[in-house]
Design an enzyme around this catalytic site. Sequence first.
Site, PDB file in Angstrom:
ATOM      1  N   ARG A  81      32.462  39.458  25.735  1.00 49.80           N
ATOM      2  CA  ARG A  81      33.612  39.515  26.633  1.00 49.80           C
ATOM      3  C   ARG A  81      34.053  38.119  27.049  1.00 49.80           C
ATOM      4  NH1 ARG A  81      33.353  43.168  31.997  1.00 49.80           N
ATOM      5  NH2 ARG A  81      31.958  41.483  32.634  1.00 49.80           N
ATOM      6  N   LYS A 178      38.611  38.020  32.179  1.00 47.75           N
ATOM      7  CA  LYS A 178      37.761  37.813  33.349  1.00 47.75           C
ATOM      8  C   LYS A 178      37.895  36.344  33.739  1.00 47.75           C
ATOM      9  CE  LYS A 178      33.199  39.077  35.163  1.00 47.75           C
ATOM     10  NZ  LYS A 178      33.710  40.006  36.190  1.00 47.75           N
ATOM     11  N   GLU A 211      40.885  49.755  39.055  1.00 45.96           N
ATOM     12  CA  GLU A 211      39.534  49.228  39.209  1.00 45.96           C
ATOM     13  C   GLU A 211      39.337  48.708  40.617  1.00 45.96           C
ATOM     14  OE1 GLU A 211      39.099  45.792  36.654  1.00 45.96           O
ATOM     15  OE2 GLU A 211      41.175  45.216  37.023  1.00 45.96           O
TER      16      GLU A 211
END
Length: 339
Positions: A81, A178, A211
């Site tokens: 990720r 992220k 989220e």
Amino acid sequence: MGSPVAKLSFDAVVDRLLQKNEAYHANYLAMYSSWYGGICTDPRIMLIPLDDHLVHRGDGVFEAFKCVKGYLYLLDQHVERLARSSEIAQLRWPVSRAELVSLIKETVRAAQSPNCLVRLYISRGPGGFSPDPYECPASQLYIVVTRVSDVPEEKRTRGVTLKSSHIPIKKSYFANVKSCNYLPNVLMTKEARDAGVDFTVSIDENGFLGEGATENVGIVTKDRRFLVPRFERILQGTTITRMMELARDLVTAGELAEVAEADLRPKDAYEAAEMLIFGTTYPVLSVVIYDRHVIGDGVPGPWFRRFRAMLLQDAESGEGVRTPVWSNAHESVSTAGEP
């Protein structure tokens, strides 16, 4: 007028740094800095340059994951990720993937803690204060190892509270990175604290669940379907992804009817048998009140207990998801100890 502000020499700054002794420093165990070119274990000098774009622009990407009994949990998934985030942010790694893994292990060993939290940061690097990425001569890597902070026992035994957030959801292009630009996440956390609840969850422009500030949510319906919001609109968490993988065995066994992504509205959660929230450290908590609606029986339910047991066992003995830090990780637990 007050007294003149002191103009400090390099030595004076160092002296003042060494005089600091903040309580939270006890949680900081080790840091690798490519800017320093090594590892330090004194929290007072775990610093990065002010002109690093990570500081003044949020121009960097990061990951956080656990080391459990000397094994890094879900390391490959986090590094993958990190690579995806770096590609979207157009950030070049200062080290190879193999070097990154080696540096992570060395930093954890320097922390002398087989149970800890590891944070990775790749920044655009220092080199000016404008938003121009080309003023930075080289990207930088920072690895920080801290103690793992657990939630209070009552949050596990009594459950947690949740409310829908009013902070606009990130667009999918940025939601899937992220990045260190976490202002919306900070405001969601502030919103939760100000409202007297434990967490908030975003709602997209179509009224679907998104989220949390640093968490993913999911529900188990009354007809035994484990459903989570679609990942194209949010950051796909490694914990909830692993839980979905493990839960598919329950589908095979006939205990669950389905594991899937879905368009979920708050109403679906209000009417669910259980609502769950997933994160790196806990790793799962039961939501017993959402938007003042009691979920299920209003107490942590059997699916919460089942999922929690599965994730904890996976972190301690799961196949293919644990990377040893020491050459003999079992020995490290008894010899390294907790600082």
